[in-house]
Design a protein around this motif. Sequence first.
Motif, PDB file in Angstrom:
ATOM      1  N   ASN A 185       0.833  -1.211   0.000  1.00 52.94           N
ATOM      2  CA  ASN A 185       0.000   0.000   0.000  1.00 52.94           C
ATOM      3  C   ASN A 185       0.863   1.255   0.000  1.00 52.94           C
ATOM      4  O   ASN A 185       0.410   2.323   0.398  1.00 52.94           O
ATOM      5  CB  ASN A 185      -0.921   0.006   1.227  1.00 52.94           C
ATOM      6  CG  ASN A 185      -0.141  -0.026   2.538  1.00 52.94           C
ATOM      7  OD1 ASN A 185       1.083   0.112   2.549  1.00 52.94           O
ATOM      8  ND2 ASN A 185      -0.845  -0.224   3.635  1.00 52.94           N
ATOM      9  N   SER A 186       2.122   1.107  -0.450  1.00 51.99           N
ATOM     10  CA  SER A 186       3.100   2.186  -0.265  1.00 51.99           C
ATOM     11  C   SER A 186       3.577   2.827  -1.560  1.00 51.99           C
ATOM     12  O   SER A 186       4.523   3.621  -1.521  1.00 51.99           O
ATOM     13  CB  SER A 186       4.316   1.633   0.489  1.00 51.99           C
ATOM     14  OG  SER A 186       4.887   0.545  -0.221  1.00 51.99           O
ATOM     15  N   SER A 188       3.274   5.441  -3.250  1.00 52.92           N
ATOM     16  CA  SER A 188       2.719   6.782  -3.153  1.00 52.92           C
ATOM     17  C   SER A 188       3.207   7.643  -4.311  1.00 52.92           C
ATOM     18  O   SER A 188       4.098   7.264  -5.071  1.00 52.92           O
ATOM     19  CB  SER A 188       3.116   7.414  -1.818  1.00 52.92           C
ATOM     20  OG  SER A 188       4.527   7.415  -1.678  1.00 52.92           O
ATOM     21  N   GLY A 256       5.185  -1.518   3.320  1.00 48.67           N
ATOM     22  CA  GLY A 256       3.742  -1.467   3.102  1.00 48.67           C
ATOM     23  C   GLY A 256       3.137  -2.844   2.933  1.00 48.67           C
ATOM     24  O   GLY A 256       1.958  -2.971   2.575  1.00 48.67           O
ATOM     25  N   THR A 257       3.918  -3.889   3.198  1.00 49.47           N
ATOM     26  CA  THR A 257       3.455  -5.272   3.163  1.00 49.47           C
ATOM     27  C   THR A 257       3.569  -5.848   4.566  1.00 49.47           C
ATOM     28  O   THR A 257       4.608  -5.701   5.214  1.00 49.47           O
ATOM     29  CB  THR A 257       4.309  -6.116   2.192  1.00 49.47           C
ATOM     30  OG1 THR A 257       4.342  -5.492   0.914  1.00 49.47           O
ATOM     31  CG2 THR A 257       3.754  -7.521   2.059  1.00 49.47           C
TER      32      THR A 257
END
Length: 394
Positions: A185-186, A188, A256-257
Amino acid sequence: MLLASHFEEETLPTVLLYGHGDVCNGEQHRWRDGLGPFELIQEGDRLYGRGTADNKIQHLINLVALGLLLQANGKLGFNIKFLLEMGEERGSFGLREFVEANRDKLVADVFIGSDGPRLSPTVPSVFLGSRGTLEFEMAVRLRDRDCHSGNLGGLLADPAIVLAHAIASITDQRGRIRIPEWLPNSLSEDVRAALADLPPPLNDPDWGETSLTPSERVFGWNSFSVLAMSSGSIDAPQSAISGVARAVGQLRFVVGTDMQDILPALRRHLDAYGFEMVEVSQIDEAFKATRLSPSHPWVRFVCNSIKKTVDKRPHVLPNLGGSLPNDLFANVLGLPTIWIPHSYAESGQHGPNEHALLSIALEAMKIMTGLFLDVADHASGAIMAEEGGAPLDE
């Protein structure tokens, strides 16, 4: 493990260096005629031998640069600590315990290491962390013997086929991961911006996430690979259904994992697809994912130093595509971590005909000598910037 230090003054900044002296298996039979893994052979710009690229020549360059400065000036103008380990290729066993037990001996202001490849052989690279990695075995054990494929073919389940379908359920035909918990989720906008101007790495255009650039796939995303598969004997196949099939899988993952949920998520996924018979077990220790902000003052300082020394602005990667024990330095010791690789992607590391380019080594000697001189010249400024004062590039 070896921990060495050169101390000059307590008020000066301390740089922690790192290297690993172990190498992958030599695999003499895979090297071309005239070469061998443990004989150093030069051919033009190439220096062949196991460990030339990964990793002995890389930390050797850094140590020789320090030695030259000491020989010329009688001092460095800063303090040095150097940690050498001999287990990185198998997960750095014991390194975490050593670092945690010796935090007081490893106190420093910045970590600088050299490992991995440049993005381009002609342009220096700086990367600020690494992807994590977790390896695991998947096995289907249906019976304790092989069975005749004529008499029993079509009657007994084939573990190799079962395992192949289980593996195929993990990704689609492009290798895009289907397990939601395995996706980060990183990625960005600032990470994408940092990767936007990088030259594309070697890639197959029809492989990986279609919505991502090649740089985003390897530096900003996760990837699943099958490292090995086994069922029967490929060199002497028999007309028999094997009783067992095994495979070794690997997930490379970025910040992000949830590392703790990688194997549980795989278990849930396999069960949901009807592959309860597939056993899953972790292999070796996992490397955690790390990433330092490209805007960190030490990053600006190192990049400006490289530009001043060789008149090239380095490629800056938020993290390496490969994996290193960087989380020990970034998270356990709390240091800004900066890696300056002295190899390139086609070096053959971990495979036959491994080699280093002497042209890169020569430029790397200049880069590291210049960087160490700049650390000495800006010692007080470096400390001030770390405490929130003037930026290092000023």
